[in-house]
Design a protein around this motif. Sequence first.
Motif, PDB file in Angstrom:
ATOM      1  N   ARG A  27      20.271  98.843  61.298  1.00  0.00           N
ATOM      2  CA  ARG A  27      21.622  98.386  61.644  1.00  0.00           C
ATOM      3  C   ARG A  27      22.654  99.334  61.046  1.00  0.00           C
ATOM      4  O   ARG A  27      23.653  99.661  61.675  1.00  0.00           O
ATOM      5  CB  ARG A  27      21.846  96.952  61.140  1.00  0.00           C
ATOM      6  CG  ARG A  27      23.105  96.306  61.730  1.00  0.00           C
ATOM      7  CD  ARG A  27      23.353  94.914  61.156  1.00  0.00           C
ATOM      8  NE  ARG A  27      24.128  94.053  62.043  1.00  0.00           N
ATOM      9  CZ  ARG A  27      25.457  94.076  62.145  1.00  0.00           C
ATOM     10  NH1 ARG A  27      26.161  94.915  61.412  1.00  0.00           N
ATOM     11  NH2 ARG A  27      26.093  93.281  62.971  1.00  0.00           N
ATOM     12  N   LYS A  38      34.028 104.996  67.683  1.00  0.00           N
ATOM     13  CA  LYS A  38      35.376 104.412  67.626  1.00  0.00           C
ATOM     14  C   LYS A  38      36.373 105.459  67.152  1.00  0.00           C
ATOM     15  O   LYS A  38      37.484 105.565  67.672  1.00  0.00           O
ATOM     16  CB  LYS A  38      35.393 103.178  66.711  1.00  0.00           C
ATOM     17  CG  LYS A  38      34.721 101.965  67.361  1.00  0.00           C
ATOM     18  CD  LYS A  38      34.877 100.709  66.537  1.00  0.00           C
ATOM     19  CE  LYS A  38      33.952 100.719  65.345  1.00  0.00           C
ATOM     20  NZ  LYS A  38      33.919  99.407  64.658  1.00  0.00           N
ATOM     21  N   GLN A  51      33.182  90.752  66.371  1.00  0.00           N
ATOM     22  CA  GLN A  51      32.661  90.039  65.197  1.00  0.00           C
ATOM     23  C   GLN A  51      32.301  88.604  65.552  1.00  0.00           C
ATOM     24  O   GLN A  51      31.255  88.099  65.133  1.00  0.00           O
ATOM     25  CB  GLN A  51      33.688  90.046  64.061  1.00  0.00           C
ATOM     26  CG  GLN A  51      33.859  91.410  63.417  1.00  0.00           C
ATOM     27  CD  GLN A  51      34.765  91.372  62.195  1.00  0.00           C
ATOM     28  OE1 GLN A  51      35.081  90.304  61.680  1.00  0.00           O
ATOM     29  NE2 GLN A  51      35.175  92.525  61.733  1.00  0.00           N
ATOM     30  N   GLN A  87      32.753 101.366  57.140  1.00  0.00           N
ATOM     31  CA  GLN A  87      33.366 102.164  58.216  1.00  0.00           C
ATOM     32  C   GLN A  87      34.777 102.620  57.829  1.00  0.00           C
ATOM     33  O   GLN A  87      35.182 103.731  58.162  1.00  0.00           O
ATOM     34  CB  GLN A  87      33.423 101.355  59.515  1.00  0.00           C
ATOM     35  CG  GLN A  87      32.052 101.155  60.138  1.00  0.00           C
ATOM     36  CD  GLN A  87      32.155 100.341  61.408  1.00  0.00           C
ATOM     37  OE1 GLN A  87      32.261 100.893  62.503  1.00  0.00           O
ATOM     38  NE2 GLN A  87      32.134  99.045  61.272  1.00  0.00           N
TER      39      GLN A  87
HETATM   40  C1  LIG Z   1      29.938  97.665  63.881  1.00  0.00           C
HETATM   41  C2  LIG Z   1      31.172  97.527  64.368  1.00  0.00           C
HETATM   42  O1  LIG Z   1      32.308  97.466  63.539  1.00  0.00           O
HETATM   43  C3  LIG Z   1      32.770  96.274  62.920  1.00  0.00           C
HETATM   44  C4  LIG Z   1      31.613  95.573  62.331  1.00  0.00           C
HETATM   45  C5  LIG Z   1      30.874  94.717  63.096  1.00  0.00           C
HETATM   46  C6  LIG Z   1      29.478  94.348  62.724  1.00  0.00           C
HETATM   47  O2  LIG Z   1      29.061  94.645  61.586  1.00  0.00           O
HETATM   48  O3  LIG Z   1      28.757  93.784  63.569  1.00  0.00           O
HETATM   49  C7  LIG Z   1      31.426  94.219  64.291  1.00  0.00           C
HETATM   50  C8  LIG Z   1      32.677  94.569  64.716  1.00  0.00           C
HETATM   51  C9  LIG Z   1      33.562  95.465  63.954  1.00  0.00           C
HETATM   52  O4  LIG Z   1      34.575  94.704  63.333  1.00  0.00           O
HETATM   53  C10 LIG Z   1      31.432  97.486  65.809  1.00  0.00           C
HETATM   54  O5  LIG Z   1      32.593  97.657  66.210  1.00  0.00           O
HETATM   55  O6  LIG Z   1      30.490  97.285  66.592  1.00  0.00           O
END
Ligand SMILES: C=C(O[C@@H]1C=C(C(=O)O)C=C[C@H]1O)C(=O)O
Length: 116
Positions: A27, A38, A51, A87
């Motif tokens: 993951r 992004k 989320q 991130q």
């Molecule tokens: C991983 C991401 O970044 C962030 C983290 C997420 C996650 O850990 O599942 C989901 C949405 C985002 O706020 C994504 O955008 O997919």
Amino acid sequence: MTRSPLDRVRQEIDTVDAALVSLLARRHRLVTRAARLKSSSNLAVVDANRQEAVLSNARRSAELHGLAIDLIDRIWPEMIDFWVTYQNSLSDQSGMLPPASGTRLNQLVQPQEPHH
Ligand SMILES: C=C(O[C@@H]1C=C(C(=O)O)C=C[C@H]1O)C(=O)O
């Protein structure tokens, strides 16, 4: 040495834990790829809709497996929070993105080392 039933169950728990860590590492690699994508499309780190979808997918999956939804509700928000922070740290380093709106002030302001 004969292994007790408890020892054998614990060995299996260790095997499951190792598999969980391996999935978390997978993951993590995918989240890293999402962060880069992004960043190159000038998208914010935090995606509240995504989320919510991630959490409801996990809750549905728990329900299918007869697993307590409470467990999901305790673990998933922590995981998501960890990976959002991660991130943000990547985008801070690259300097390519403005901080996400959800970024806390204490993540932006680095305390100064006291002078001696
Ligand atoms: C991983 C991401 O970044 C962030 C983290 C997420 C996650 O850990 O599942 C989901 C949405 C985002 O706020 C994504 O955008 O997919």
